[in-house]
Design an enzyme around this catalytic site. Structure first.
Site, PDB file in Angstrom:
ATOM      1  N   ASP A 128       0.905  -1.154   0.006  1.00 14.57           N
ATOM      2  CA  ASP A 128      -0.119  -0.038   0.133  1.00 14.57           C
ATOM      3  C   ASP A 128       0.961   1.231   0.046  1.00 14.57           C
ATOM      4  OD1 ASP A 128      -2.602  -1.171   0.014  1.00 14.57           O
ATOM      5  OD2 ASP A 128      -2.601  -1.603   2.330  1.00 14.57           O
ATOM      6  N   ASP A 146      -6.787  -1.336  -4.869  1.00 19.04           N
ATOM      7  CA  ASP A 146      -7.956  -1.116  -4.062  1.00 19.04           C
ATOM      8  C   ASP A 146      -9.050  -0.041  -4.577  1.00 19.04           C
ATOM      9  OD1 ASP A 146      -6.693  -2.742  -2.083  1.00 19.04           O
ATOM     10  OD2 ASP A 146      -5.680  -1.183  -1.180  1.00 19.04           O
TER      11      ASP A 146
END
EC number: 3.4.23.36
Length: 169
Positions: A128, A146
């Site tokens: 991330d 995402d």
């Protein structure tokens, strides 16, 4: 959907190119992040007063769900992603290619799911790097995969409302 079988060209499977683009962009960005940014908060890059680039590992799912477990969650989330990818690809094969909205939504979810599965299988975690915040509150870090999954899901939900409104008219 009609009972007549659709060819690959006629079916929504034509839209899988979008899933491939999302997957390649996702792993490309993650590669750049992993090889050019230091890990963790101390190495963040402040972009805007509410946005940082931040390289972190996510061993769980959205919002780091189950990230504190012993590792079994890696395979659970990988399995779920494979099932969802299979189902959405099957549904795309039954949808006409001209039904762009749902085919695009499904392709976005597939591209994002495969991007995160790639990370889980290769690295054991998801990379991330996007950190949005307001004051001292930080939204959980996330990535392109995402975003694609969330946008695709939102499109499916909106389509449900859109069809109800059309049916009433």
């Amino acid at each position: 959907m009609s009972e007549k079988a659709l060819t690959l060209k006629q079916s929504g499977v034509r839209w899988l190119w979008l899933a491939i683009v999302i997957f390649l962009a996702d792993i490309g960005i993650k590669y750049v992040v992993m090889n050019n940014m230091g890990y963790g908060w101390a190495n963040r890059i402040e972009i805007l007063p509410f946005f940082n680039l931040l390289y972190v590992h996510n061993y769980g799912a959205a919002f780091s769900f189950l990230s504190d477990q012993a590792g079994w969650q890696r395979w659970l989330f990988t399995g779920i992603a494979f099932v969802v990818t299979g189902l959405l690809t099957y549904w795309m094969s039954k949808l006409p290619a001209k039904e762009k909205w749902n085919n695009i939504a499904y392709a976005m979810i597939i591209g994002g799911a495969v991007g995160n599965v790639f990370d889980r299988v290769i690295h054991g975690f998801v990379v991330d790097y996007l950190d949005f915040y307001w004051g001292n509150y930080h939204w959980p870090a996330f990535n392109l995969a995402d975003m694609a999954i969330c946008l695709g899901a939102a499109m499916i939900i909106l389509d449900g409302f859109r069809k109800k409104d059309t049916a009433k008219a």
